[in-house]
Scaffold this motif. Structure first.
Motif, short mmCIF file in Angstrom:
data_model
loop_
_atom_site.label_atom_id
_atom_site.label_comp_id
_atom_site.label_asym_id
_atom_site.label_seq_id
_atom_site.Cartn_x
_atom_site.Cartn_y
_atom_site.Cartn_z
N GLY A 1 0.82 -1.20 0.00
CA GLY A 1 0.00 0.00 0.00
C GLY A 1 0.86 1.25 0.00
O GLY A 1 2.09 1.19 0.10
N VAL A 2 0.19 2.39 -0.12
CA VAL A 2 0.87 3.69 -0.05
C VAL A 2 0.04 4.64 0.80
O VAL A 2 -1.17 4.51 0.93
CB VAL A 2 1.10 4.31 -1.44
CG1 VAL A 2 2.05 3.48 -2.27
CG2 VAL A 2 -0.22 4.50 -2.18
N ILE A 3 0.73 5.59 1.40
CA ILE A 3 0.08 6.70 2.11
C ILE A 3 0.23 7.93 1.24
O ILE A 3 1.34 8.24 0.77
CB ILE A 3 0.73 6.93 3.49
CG1 ILE A 3 0.54 5.70 4.39
CG2 ILE A 3 0.15 8.17 4.16
CD1 ILE A 3 1.31 5.78 5.70
N VAL A 4 -0.86 8.64 1.00
CA VAL A 4 -0.83 9.81 0.12
C VAL A 4 -1.45 11.01 0.83
O VAL A 4 -2.21 10.87 1.78
CB VAL A 4 -1.57 9.54 -1.21
CG1 VAL A 4 -0.93 8.36 -1.94
CG2 VAL A 4 -3.05 9.28 -0.97
N GLY A 5 -1.11 12.18 0.35
CA GLY A 5 -1.62 13.41 0.95
C GLY A 5 -2.77 14.03 0.20
O GLY A 5 -3.17 15.16 0.50
N GLU A 6 -3.31 13.31 -0.79
CA GLU A 6 -4.40 13.85 -1.61
C GLU A 6 -5.41 12.74 -1.89
O GLU A 6 -5.05 11.67 -2.37
CB GLU A 6 -3.83 14.38 -2.92
CG GLU A 6 -4.86 14.93 -3.88
CD GLU A 6 -4.24 15.35 -5.20
OE1 GLU A 6 -4.94 15.29 -6.23
OE2 GLU A 6 -3.04 15.71 -5.21
N GLN A 7 -6.65 13.00 -1.57
CA GLN A 7 -7.69 11.98 -1.77
C GLN A 7 -7.82 11.65 -3.26
O GLN A 7 -7.83 12.53 -4.11
CB GLN A 7 -9.03 12.48 -1.24
CG GLN A 7 -10.11 11.42 -1.23
CD GLN A 7 -11.39 11.91 -0.56
OE1 GLN A 7 -11.64 13.12 -0.47
NE2 GLN A 7 -12.21 10.98 -0.09
N GLY A 8 -7.89 10.34 -3.56
CA GLY A 8 -8.03 9.91 -4.96
C GLY A 8 -6.77 10.04 -5.78
O GLY A 8 -6.81 9.90 -7.01
N TRP A 9 -5.63 10.26 -5.14
CA TRP A 9 -4.38 10.48 -5.87
C TRP A 9 -4.01 9.29 -6.74
O TRP A 9 -4.20 8.13 -6.36
CB TRP A 9 -3.26 10.75 -4.88
CG TRP A 9 -1.92 11.04 -5.48
CD1 TRP A 9 -1.45 12.24 -5.91
CD2 TRP A 9 -0.85 10.10 -5.69
NE1 TRP A 9 -0.16 12.12 -6.39
CE2 TRP A 9 0.22 10.81 -6.27
CE3 TRP A 9 -0.72 8.73 -5.46
CZ2 TRP A 9 1.43 10.20 -6.61
CZ3 TRP A 9 0.48 8.11 -5.81
CH2 TRP A 9 1.53 8.84 -6.37
N MET A 10 -3.49 9.57 -7.94
CA MET A 10 -2.98 8.55 -8.84
C MET A 10 -1.56 8.92 -9.26
O MET A 10 -1.29 10.09 -9.55
CB MET A 10 -3.85 8.43 -10.09
CG MET A 10 -5.08 7.56 -9.92
SD MET A 10 -4.68 5.80 -9.76
CE MET A 10 -4.03 5.43 -11.40
N PRO A 11 -0.65 7.96 -9.33
CA PRO A 11 0.69 8.28 -9.83
C PRO A 11 0.60 8.61 -11.31
O PRO A 11 -0.03 7.88 -12.08
CB PRO A 11 1.48 6.99 -9.59
CG PRO A 11 0.44 5.90 -9.53
CD PRO A 11 -0.79 6.54 -8.97
N PRO A 12 1.22 9.70 -11.75
CA PRO A 12 1.16 10.06 -13.17
C PRO A 12 1.96 9.08 -14.02
O PRO A 12 2.89 8.44 -13.54
CB PRO A 12 1.78 11.46 -13.20
CG PRO A 12 2.71 11.47 -12.03
CD PRO A 12 2.04 10.64 -10.97
N PRO A 13 1.62 8.97 -15.30
CA PRO A 13 2.35 8.06 -16.18
C PRO A 13 3.66 8.67 -16.67
O PRO A 13 3.87 9.88 -16.62
CB PRO A 13 1.38 7.87 -17.35
CG PRO A 13 0.64 9.17 -17.41
CD PRO A 13 0.48 9.61 -15.99
N VAL A 14 4.53 7.81 -17.15
CA VAL A 14 5.72 8.26 -17.87
C VAL A 14 5.30 8.44 -19.33
O VAL A 14 4.78 7.53 -19.95
CB VAL A 14 6.84 7.22 -17.77
CG1 VAL A 14 8.04 7.66 -18.58
CG2 VAL A 14 7.23 7.00 -16.32
#
Length: 265
Positions: A168-181
């Motif tokens: 899992g990951v902890i994020v600071g923004e609800q619904g956050w997605m890692p951007p693509p390359v």
């Protein structure tokens, strides 16, 4: 908050470890060159590379990977208030399965007095770099609940992120997605004659130059199906799962074509 993944054998210990990408730093305590940027950018880089790279820390002769073993209460304190005068941790981090990380040779650090540090100075590299000086009132890092994976001179100083290890990951923004390359596969121009309609009369025929771009969007495979935990300012709450595969084509990429037109009369 809901408990983190896993069932532990110790009732007073969590079943996961956390590697925060935004621990508070003092002046002059800069991250290594490969970890520049914001805590969010560092986590994105880790997910894209699919590995956690080790670095030297104060007192260690070779690279180490550091993890924290905080209870639920400790996590809230670390993210909301901080545990030293340096302030709170940034709410960006990776969550690791306890048993799998221990199997990868993570062990607790050794808190030692100054005399013990001197007496153990000739230990093998990995054992020596687990030591932390403990001197109440002057050097006290017990609050970090730190574990380490230590590397020797012959080791590749990194940890490969497998689905059973990274949970899992902890994020600071609800619904956050890692951007693509994003990479451009094709970028070319075409000359064509096109018609431009007019309000009255026949359309105008002009020569146009069309630019065509074919772009590859590759999402981080290490993020697929990870549970996302969002820090809402007071607590860590479960916030869905990354569904990377639905955004990818069968070959592991997503290709989008676009056109840009320049009209020349």
């Amino acid at each position: 908050m809901p408990s983190m993944p896993g069932v532990g054998t110790h009732p007073d210990l969590p079943t996961t470890f956390v590697h925060f990408t935004g621990r508070p730093r003092s002046s002059g305590d800069a991250p290594p060159d490969f970890a520049n940027g914001t805590p969010e950018e560092r986590m994105v880089r880790i997910l894209i590379e699919g590995q956690l790279r080790a670095t030297k820390v104060f007192g260690a002769s070779h690279p180490v990977l550091c993890f924290t073993e905080p209870s639920e209460i400790a996590r809230r304190v670390m993210l909301r208030d901080g545990v030293t005068q340096r302030g709170p941790y940034a709410p960006w981090g990776l969550i690791f399965d306890r048993a799998r990380l221990i199997a990868a040779e993570a062990t607790p650090v050794l808190h030692m007095s100054a005399q013990e540090m001197r007496l153990t100075a000739d230990l093998p590299v990995r054992s020596r770099n687990r030591r932390i000086r403990y001197e109440p009132g002057r050097s006290d890092w017990l609050h970090e609940r730190e574990w380490r994976i230590c590397f020797g001179p012959e080791d590749e100083p990194s940890l490969h992120l497998t689905p059973d290890l990274l949970v899992g990951v902890i994020v600071g923004e609800q619904g956050w997605m890692p951007p693509p390359v994003v990479t451009v596969i094709k970028d070319y121009t075409e000359n064509k004659i096109i018609e431009i309609p007019r309000a009255s009369g026949r359309p105008v025929r002009v020569r146009a130059q069309l630019r065509v771009q074919q772009t590859n969007f590759r999402y981080s495979a290490a993020a697929d199906q990870l549970v996302r935990w969002w820090w809402n300012g007071e607590d860590i709450v479960e916030d869905g799962v990354f569904d990377v595969q639905t955004q990818m084509s069968p070959d592991g990429s997503s290709i989008v074509s676009s056109t840009k037109t320049r009209i020349s009369y």
